[in-house]
Write a protein that holds these residues in place. Structure first.
Motif, mmCIF file in Angstrom:
data_model
loop_
_atom_site.group_PDB
_atom_site.id
_atom_site.type_symbol
_atom_site.label_atom_id
_atom_site.label_comp_id
_atom_site.label_asym_id
_atom_site.label_seq_id
_atom_site.Cartn_x
_atom_site.Cartn_y
_atom_site.Cartn_z
ATOM 1 N N ARG A 65 -40.158 -3.785 -7.688
ATOM 2 C CA ARG A 65 -40.016 -3.176 -6.363
ATOM 3 C C ARG A 65 -38.959 -2.077 -6.394
ATOM 4 O O ARG A 65 -39.151 -0.990 -5.840
ATOM 5 C CB ARG A 65 -39.659 -4.233 -5.328
ATOM 6 C CG ARG A 65 -39.605 -3.659 -3.923
ATOM 7 C CD ARG A 65 -39.336 -4.675 -2.896
ATOM 8 N NE ARG A 65 -37.912 -5.042 -2.988
ATOM 9 C CZ ARG A 65 -37.306 -5.830 -2.134
ATOM 10 N NH1 ARG A 65 -37.993 -6.380 -1.154
ATOM 11 N NH2 ARG A 65 -36.033 -6.100 -2.266
ATOM 12 N N GLY A 68 -40.197 1.037 -7.853
ATOM 13 C CA GLY A 68 -41.234 1.699 -7.070
ATOM 14 C C GLY A 68 -42.639 1.350 -7.522
ATOM 15 O O GLY A 68 -43.609 1.946 -7.053
ATOM 16 N N THR A 71 -44.820 -2.066 -3.711
ATOM 17 C CA THR A 71 -44.326 -1.794 -2.369
ATOM 18 C C THR A 71 -43.649 -3.051 -1.852
ATOM 19 O O THR A 71 -43.795 -4.142 -2.418
ATOM 20 C CB THR A 71 -45.481 -1.404 -1.424
ATOM 21 O OG1 THR A 71 -46.354 -2.530 -1.300
ATOM 22 C CG2 THR A 71 -46.248 -0.195 -1.947
ATOM 23 N N THR A 72 -42.926 -2.923 -0.745
ATOM 24 C CA THR A 72 -42.259 -4.084 -0.151
ATOM 25 C C THR A 72 -43.281 -5.127 0.273
ATOM 26 O O THR A 72 -43.075 -6.329 0.096
ATOM 27 C CB THR A 72 -41.395 -3.647 1.053
ATOM 28 O OG1 THR A 72 -40.476 -2.652 0.616
ATOM 29 C CG2 THR A 72 -40.632 -4.813 1.647
ATOM 30 N N GLU A 74 -46.310 -5.630 -1.095
ATOM 31 C CA GLU A 74 -46.818 -6.287 -2.312
ATOM 32 C C GLU A 74 -45.797 -7.274 -2.861
ATOM 33 O O GLU A 74 -46.146 -8.369 -3.297
ATOM 34 C CB GLU A 74 -47.154 -5.241 -3.381
ATOM 35 C CG GLU A 74 -48.334 -4.372 -3.017
ATOM 36 C CD GLU A 74 -48.499 -3.195 -3.966
ATOM 37 O OE1 GLU A 74 -49.656 -2.786 -4.194
ATOM 38 O OE2 GLU A 74 -47.468 -2.684 -4.481
#
Length: 84
Positions: A65, A68, A71-72, A74
């Motif tokens: 995370r 990158g 995503t937050t 995911e």
């Protein structure tokens, strides 16, 4: 070719010629067998990896995370899956 071989050998009898031809045939067949026989199977031994703890998995997810890759959303989905 066979006539040339006979000229070099000189006075050769039928029995000797038969033996020579059988030996040549055996050599040819053994060469063909070596080319056509199935290869020995390759055995790959894999060392088992140590079991990953939930904490290790969460750390990996956190790193992904931060990089990158995730995503937050995911990250949260994977975290919920791990904590079940």
């Amino acid at each position: 070719m066979l006539l040339t071989l006979l000229l070099f050998l000189g006075d050769i009898g039928g029995t000797e010629l038969l033996i020579i031809l059988l030996l040549l045939l055996a050599l040819i067949l053994s060469a063909i067998w070596r080319l056509l026989r199935p290869a020995k199977p390759t055995v790959i031994v894999q060392q088992p990896s140590p079991p990953m703890s939930v904490a290790d998995e969460l750390l990996k997810l956190q790193q992904l995370r931060e990089q990158g890759v995730l995503t937050t959303q995911e990250f949260e989905e994977q975290k919920r899956r791990l904590l079940r």
